[in-house]
Design a protein around this motif. Sequence first.
Motif, PDB file in Angstrom:
ATOM      1  N   MET A 217     -34.857 -44.061  46.931  1.00 27.20           N
ATOM      2  CA  MET A 217     -33.441 -44.500  47.133  1.00 27.20           C
ATOM      3  C   MET A 217     -33.149 -43.010  47.725  1.00 27.20           C
ATOM      4  O   MET A 217     -33.459 -41.917  47.548  1.00 27.20           O
ATOM      5  N   PRO A 218     -32.132 -43.294  48.997  1.00 30.48           N
ATOM      6  CA  PRO A 218     -31.860 -41.911  49.749  1.00 30.48           C
ATOM      7  C   PRO A 218     -30.633 -41.114  49.162  1.00 30.48           C
ATOM      8  O   PRO A 218     -29.451 -41.221  49.337  1.00 30.48           O
ATOM      9  N   ASP A 219     -31.061 -40.339  48.330  1.00 34.17           N
ATOM     10  CA  ASP A 219     -30.017 -39.709  47.613  1.00 34.17           C
ATOM     11  C   ASP A 219     -29.330 -38.367  48.313  1.00 34.17           C
ATOM     12  O   ASP A 219     -29.983 -37.877  49.214  1.00 34.17           O
ATOM     13  N   VAL A 220     -28.232 -38.008  48.335  1.00 32.46           N
ATOM     14  CA  VAL A 220     -27.661 -36.887  48.727  1.00 32.46           C
ATOM     15  C   VAL A 220     -27.523 -35.756  47.961  1.00 32.46           C
ATOM     16  O   VAL A 220     -26.958 -35.886  46.741  1.00 32.46           O
ATOM     17  N   TRP A 221     -28.414 -34.691  48.242  1.00 35.24           N
ATOM     18  CA  TRP A 221     -28.397 -33.388  47.397  1.00 35.24           C
ATOM     19  C   TRP A 221     -27.146 -32.437  47.743  1.00 35.24           C
ATOM     20  O   TRP A 221     -27.089 -32.274  48.889  1.00 35.24           O
ATOM     21  N   VAL A 222     -26.666 -31.553  46.755  1.00 35.46           N
ATOM     22  CA  VAL A 222     -25.903 -30.447  46.963  1.00 35.46           C
ATOM     23  C   VAL A 222     -26.552 -29.358  46.161  1.00 35.46           C
ATOM     24  O   VAL A 222     -26.612 -29.354  44.998  1.00 35.46           O
ATOM     25  N   LEU A 223     -26.656 -28.392  47.055  1.00 33.90           N
ATOM     26  CA  LEU A 223     -26.911 -27.024  46.631  1.00 33.90           C
ATOM     27  C   LEU A 223     -25.759 -26.404  45.867  1.00 33.90           C
ATOM     28  O   LEU A 223     -24.929 -25.924  46.636  1.00 33.90           O
ATOM     29  N   VAL A 224     -25.836 -26.133  44.680  1.00 31.96           N
ATOM     30  CA  VAL A 224     -24.519 -25.963  44.003  1.00 31.96           C
ATOM     31  C   VAL A 224     -24.357 -24.142  44.222  1.00 31.96           C
ATOM     32  O   VAL A 224     -25.300 -23.478  43.891  1.00 31.96           O
ATOM     33  N   ASP A 225     -23.359 -24.100  44.591  1.00 31.14           N
ATOM     34  CA  ASP A 225     -22.978 -22.401  45.110  1.00 31.14           C
ATOM     35  C   ASP A 225     -22.273 -22.066  43.550  1.00 31.14           C
ATOM     36  O   ASP A 225     -21.311 -22.859  43.324  1.00 31.14           O
ATOM     37  N   HIS A 226     -22.895 -20.923  43.015  1.00 32.79           N
ATOM     38  CA  HIS A 226     -22.066 -20.797  41.673  1.00 32.79           C
ATOM     39  C   HIS A 226     -22.334 -18.892  41.602  1.00 32.79           C
ATOM     40  O   HIS A 226     -23.425 -18.356  42.264  1.00 32.79           O
ATOM     41  N   GLU A 227     -21.575 -18.508  40.591  1.00 30.12           N
ATOM     42  CA  GLU A 227     -21.674 -17.297  40.250  1.00 30.12           C
ATOM     43  C   GLU A 227     -22.044 -17.215  38.787  1.00 30.12           C
ATOM     44  O   GLU A 227     -20.953 -17.523  37.899  1.00 30.12           O
TER      45      GLU A 227
END
Length: 327
Positions: free
Chosen positions: A1-11
């Motif tokens: 399944m073609p998932d869309v990833w998000v690299l979480v920007d966090h502190e």
Amino acid sequence: MPDVWVLVDHEEGVPSKVSHQMLTAARGLAGQAGGSTVAVFLGTGWERARESVGRYGAARAVVCSSEEFAAYQTAPQVETLAALVDERRPWGVLFASTPTGKEIAARVGARLRLGVLADSTGVAVEDGRPVVEHAAFGGAVVVRKSLRSGPYLICLKANAVAAGEFPTDPEEEQVEARIPEDARRVVVTERVTTAAAGRPPVDQAAIIVSGGRGLQDPSNFSLVEALADELGAGVGASRAAVDAGWYPHASQVGQTGKTVSPQLYIAVGISGAIQHRAGMQTAKTIVAINKDPDSPIFALVDFGVVGDLFEVVPKLTEEICRRKGAP
């Protein structure tokens, strides 16, 4: 399944505002691509981030909890993410269009021989591929671009998409960090955080009030700050004001400063040179206050006020305060 990833920007486990916007954008893309939204969290503090990530619609979370990401520069994040993308081949990955986000995206792209679209102001799916909007030629032209093959690596600018909640209980998967010895060559020995003024950073603010040389004196930036505080806005500055030492470079908006895309941008005493316009032309609504009716900024604005800023800005601040019901 073609998932869309998000690299979480966090502190330290606290996701930034742009992370919520990227998760919102990813939901839309995943729906068009026929997949789901996956948050990729690298670093420590996942316990603090989990609720926030789920609130904005992540169906799954790939978590790599390692303190080594903070001990070195971006190489450990690059190596870990590149390995995961290469193995699992998602539809694409969204990165925050910040210096760190763009560096990681570029280095992952170089390792996997993938194209990268940075500083995106909008993204959609057409025929299964992303079509991304960018501002070009100082913001005078909007260019639509696409990538020929995936996984697609896309850096999304803050406020390009309005964050929208879609509460979920993300399925969590813990993975191991991939950190070869080469990635440990540069060690972070110290981190220095500047004192916050209680306002959102200019590159993440949904509303920005910027001041220029028309303020005549650095002390008059207090007018801009007072208006910004009533609006809950970030404070920006033109290059001329920064070069004169009136305001910190971190707040500079323009070609040699921050490129912003807020919902509302208010330019106070800014003439509108092309270098400044290049950094803010993608704002959804632009308001200018300037006593010179021939200022270039007025060719760009949605609303223009021709008048003395020393009269207009205090009255505007007072009226906003009154409508908020403040004493």
